[in-house]
Scaffold this active site. Structure first.
Site, mmCIF file in Angstrom:
data_model
loop_
_atom_site.group_PDB
_atom_site.id
_atom_site.type_symbol
_atom_site.label_atom_id
_atom_site.label_comp_id
_atom_site.label_asym_id
_atom_site.label_seq_id
_atom_site.Cartn_x
_atom_site.Cartn_y
_atom_site.Cartn_z
ATOM 1 N N ARG A 17 0.846 -1.185 0.000
ATOM 2 C CA ARG A 17 0.000 0.000 0.000
ATOM 3 C C ARG A 17 0.888 1.243 0.000
ATOM 4 N NH1 ARG A 17 -2.347 -0.026 6.267
ATOM 5 N NH2 ARG A 17 -0.333 0.394 7.287
ATOM 6 N N ASP A 38 5.856 -7.644 1.231
ATOM 7 C CA ASP A 38 5.309 -6.986 2.421
ATOM 8 C C ASP A 38 4.909 -8.080 3.412
ATOM 9 O OD1 ASP A 38 3.936 -5.033 4.136
ATOM 10 O OD2 ASP A 38 3.834 -3.783 2.340
ATOM 11 N N VAL A 61 11.231 -7.871 5.981
ATOM 12 C CA VAL A 61 12.529 -7.335 5.570
ATOM 13 C C VAL A 61 13.582 -7.419 6.669
ATOM 14 C CG1 VAL A 61 11.571 -5.782 3.822
ATOM 15 C CG2 VAL A 61 11.889 -4.944 6.172
ATOM 16 N N ASN A 87 11.697 0.288 0.247
ATOM 17 C CA ASN A 87 10.598 1.181 0.605
ATOM 18 C C ASN A 87 9.963 0.849 1.954
ATOM 19 O OD1 ASN A 87 8.268 3.128 -0.311
ATOM 20 N ND2 ASN A 87 7.246 1.221 0.270
ATOM 21 N N TYR A 152 12.673 6.999 14.354
ATOM 22 C CA TYR A 152 12.440 7.171 12.927
ATOM 23 C C TYR A 152 13.550 8.010 12.292
ATOM 24 C CZ TYR A 152 9.853 8.090 8.596
ATOM 25 O OH TYR A 152 9.468 8.165 7.289
ATOM 26 N N LYS A 156 16.307 6.928 9.388
ATOM 27 C CA LYS A 156 16.341 7.582 8.085
ATOM 28 C C LYS A 156 17.662 8.306 7.836
ATOM 29 C CE LYS A 156 12.348 6.141 6.699
ATOM 30 N NZ LYS A 156 12.269 5.143 5.614
ATOM 31 N N THR A 187 -0.361 9.029 2.651
ATOM 32 C CA THR A 187 -0.278 7.579 2.812
ATOM 33 C C THR A 187 -0.790 7.249 4.222
ATOM 34 O OG1 THR A 187 1.957 7.588 3.788
ATOM 35 C CG2 THR A 187 1.811 7.491 1.362
#
Length: 249
Positions: A17, A38, A61, A87, A152, A156, A187
């Site tokens: 998604r 996923d 992952v 992703n 987070y 990143k 999203t």
């Protein structure tokens, strides 16, 4: 007229998604064979059903064994991987004082270790083939920090750095590695932001010079450019797509 990815095979993690699904659908429209992975099986199967050129595989992952199996599966069925989009990612919000080690490591394992394993298992296959494009999805959180987003942001920033290292190692073999740094994108993850949850969307949008939140397909279009031969001399670059948010006015 042939699509920009005609004859290419793409592997997209977190493709069930959001941005991953938008990338998969656009890539398929442009002629690619797309494998999305996923842990959200129902969403993944639904996205795959939108095109005969999209296939779904269950894939955690954070698991090296599952990376080995997925890469082997794709190579056996299609003979190559031309594009990898790392992703898959999650967002967790907590101030440093109440951020548990468990929550921190959950984010790091998916957002950072997942990218590392993608680089480790797909990069050498691309190098052996003499070509390929790896696109790591970072964030504007990999450019600057924000209160409550330590895990987070750490993940990143790491993706940003790993992109540079992988580029240095893979470039001599003809493989490109770039990173995309989205800002506010429509999203499911967007709606985890405290400001959005609290109904403060308008205040958040005021921080964007362009004046709106982006759609996932806009990130997909940038990924398409990086996957295509149009970007063949771009390597190790940080592509920010945030409507000017990090520049400020």
């Amino acid at each position: 007229m042939a699509g920009r990815l005609e004859g290419k095979t793409a592997l997209i993690t977190g493709g069930a998604r959001g941005q991953g699904a938008a990338e998969a659908q656009l890539f398929a429209d442009e002629g690619a064979t797309v494998v999305i992975t996923d842990v959200l099986d129902s969403d993944g199967e639904a996205t795959a059903a939108t095109s005969d050129s999209i296939r779904y595989l269950h894939h955690d992952v954070t698991s090296e064994d599952e990376w080995t199996a997925v890469v082997q599966d794709v190579l056996e069925d299609y003979g190559k991987i031309d594009t990898l989009i790392n992703n898959a990612g999650i967002y967790r919000q907590a101030p440093i004082g109440s951020l548990s080690v468990e929550m921190y490591m959950e984010v790091i394992n998916i957002n950072q270790v997942g990218v590392f394993l993608g680089l480790k298992h797909v990069g050498p296959a691309m190098c052996a083939a003499g070509s390929g494009s790896i696109i790591n999805i970072s964030s504007i959180a990999g450019m600057r920090g924000g209160a409550g987003s330590l895990a987070y942001s750490a993940s990143k920033w790491a993706v940003r750095g790993m992109t540079k290292v992988a580029m240095s190692e893979f470039a001599p073999s003809g493989v490109r590695v770039n990173s995309i740094h989205p800002g506010l994108i429509e999203t499911p993850m967007l709606h985890q932001l405290p400001a959005i949850e609290q109904g403060l969307t308008e205040q958040l949008v005021r921080r964007i010079p362009y004046g709106r939140i982006a759609e996932a397909v806009e990130v997909a279009k940038l990924a398409l450019f990086l996957a295509s031969d149009d970007s063949e001399y771009m390597n190790g670059v940080e592509f920010v797509i945030d409507g000017g948010m990090t520049q400020g006015i």
